[in-house]
Design an enzyme around this catalytic site. Structure first.
Site, PDB file in Angstrom:
ATOM      1  NE  ARG A 189       8.688  15.736  56.672  1.00 13.17           N
ATOM      2  CZ  ARG A 189       9.115  16.489  56.060  1.00 13.17           C
ATOM      3  NH1 ARG A 189       8.148  17.432  55.515  1.00 13.17           N
ATOM      4  NH2 ARG A 189      10.288  17.193  55.870  1.00 13.17           N
TER       5      ARG A 189
ATOM      6  CE  LYS B  96       9.927  16.039  60.337  1.00 15.38           C
ATOM      7  NZ  LYS B  96      11.212  15.399  60.255  1.00 15.38           N
TER       8      LYS B  96
ATOM      9  CG  HIS C  71       8.868   8.403  56.131  1.00 11.52           C
ATOM     10  ND1 HIS C  71       8.284   9.539  56.278  1.00 11.52           N
ATOM     11  CD2 HIS C  71      10.163   8.741  55.968  1.00 11.52           C
ATOM     12  CE1 HIS C  71       9.149  10.475  56.396  1.00 11.52           C
ATOM     13  NE2 HIS C  71      10.204  10.084  56.099  1.00 11.52           N
TER      14      HIS C  71
ATOM     15  NE  ARG D   1       9.426  12.764  53.404  1.00  7.94           N
ATOM     16  CZ  ARG D   1       9.453  14.083  53.190  1.00  7.94           C
ATOM     17  NH1 ARG D   1       8.548  14.576  52.284  1.00  7.94           N
ATOM     18  NH2 ARG D   1      10.500  14.752  53.465  1.00  7.94           N
TER      19      ARG D   1
ATOM     20  CG  HIS E 297      14.709  16.663  52.901  1.00  6.63           C
ATOM     21  ND1 HIS E 297      15.151  15.700  52.015  1.00  6.63           N
ATOM     22  CD2 HIS E 297      13.936  15.906  53.695  1.00  6.63           C
ATOM     23  CE1 HIS E 297      14.659  14.439  52.324  1.00  6.63           C
ATOM     24  NE2 HIS E 297      14.029  14.636  53.297  1.00  6.63           N
TER      25      HIS E 297
ATOM     26  CE1 TYR F 129      14.745   8.846  50.298  1.00  5.10           C
ATOM     27  CE2 TYR F 129      15.415  10.885  50.582  1.00  5.10           C
ATOM     28  CZ  TYR F 129      14.595   9.906  50.799  1.00  5.10           C
ATOM     29  OH  TYR F 129      13.724  10.085  51.952  1.00  5.10           O
TER      30      TYR F 129
END
Length: 324
Positions: free
Chosen positions: A144, A168, A239, A242, A265, A274
């Site tokens: 990110r 995150k 992004h 990414r 994730h 994806y």
């Protein structure tokens, strides 16, 4: 009473801050403050009818389904917290009728476009070396933008070709990088960063004044290099690299769980988006390469089997596809 003085909301946000990113906490704070303003009373006193009126008001104001769904998620989380504390027995947000959010597939660069973007940062000046290292890292490790600009020099192991980043929820993960990304970083650290480092900063990426590179700075770098590469500048952002990293890994045979770990994730379903992009890319390649994929419409019966016009109709736009 605002949410800042509402002990129920403040307690909920304090607990949320231990598990979620700061931006998520602030978004929930705003959502609950707007709910409180609409109700004219603390959110903890809301009924299901109150919440239904609030959502109806949001729809009437033309708010997008994504915005309404996010505000409803904040309400549900808040009332679940209330239930866990035995402050109330019900969750008035549990049965709300929400609009369906259309699942959008991530846009990606094709491998060729990614190479053009990297090549657009060729050069020996400090900022050229920095830009190439940044692009290689975003594409080669799927970071990110906040993770990339937050990296410190010690977060890179060039010998082992590993990046240690904090994502995150302050979760740390280790991501491998390829040889080209490692070489770009090595050149930047040896010949680029020393000339930018006027303030002895710990951050890996520095701006022209010697301060830490910001998110906005990274966006500008990509847009400038995209324009030089002949790509649409407004379409290229951190992004996007990414998304391209994840899609190209899956197309190359990587398993879904490994890609999930590299992306950081929490939920595998997020990574599964994806696979749909990869399915689309595979169909595109099939239509381009396989004789039976070059089907003609009835109106095209007189067209040659390999007519370029037929192929153009079957081909999807290059690089299209995606939650961006």
């Amino acid at each position: 009473m605002g949410v800042e003085t509402d002990p129920h909301v403040e307690g909920f946000l304090a607990l949320l801050a231990t598990r979620r990113a700061t931006r998520t906490v602030e978004a929930y704070r705003r959502d609950l403050a707007q709910l409180s303003t609409f109700l004219g009373k603390p959110p903890a006193e809301a009924t299901t009818e109150d919440l239904e009126r609030y959502l109806a008001e949001l729809r009437a104001a033309g708010r997008s389904p994504a915005t309404i769904a996010r505000r409803a998620a904040a309400m549900r989380a808040f009332f679940r917290h209330q239930q866990l504390l035995d402050d109330r027995k019900d969750n008035p947000a549990a049965e709300l009728d929400l609009p369906r959010r259309r699942q959008k597939l991530p846009r990606t660069l094709s491998p060729g476009e990614a190479e053009r973007l990297i090549d657009a940062a060729a050069g020996t000046q400090p900022r050229d070396l920095r830009d190439r290292a940044l692009i290689e890292l975003l594409y080669g490790a799927g970071l990110r933008v906040s993770e990339a600009v937050g990296l410190e020099k010690g977060g890179i192991s060039l010998d082992e070709r590993l990046v240690r980043c904090v994502g995150k929820g302050d979760k740390e993960r280790i991501v491998p990088i390829g040889r080209q990304a490692a070489e770009a970083l090595r050149r930047y650290l040896a010949r680029g960063r020393p000339q930018l480092d006027r303030r002895h900063r710990p951050e890996l990426f520095l701006n022209a004044q010697g301060g830490p590179l910001t998110r906005a700075g990274a966006f500008l770098i990509l847009r400038r290099r995209a324009e030089k590469a002949g790509l649409e500048p407004a379409r290229v952002h951190p992004h996007l690299l990414r998304h391209s990293f994840a899609t190209h890994l899956l197309e190359g045979g990587a398993d879904l769980r490994s890609v999930q770990e590299m992306l950081g994730h929490a939920d595998l379903s997020t990574t599964e988006l994806y696979t749909h992009v990869s399915d689309r890319r595979r169909r595109e390649l099939y239509y381009q390469a396989h004789p039976h994929g070059r089907r003609r419409r009835p109106a095209d019966d007189n067209a040659q089997p390999h007519s370029p016009s037929v192929l153009r109709r079957r081909r999807l736009p290059d690089g299209e596809g995606g939650p961006g």
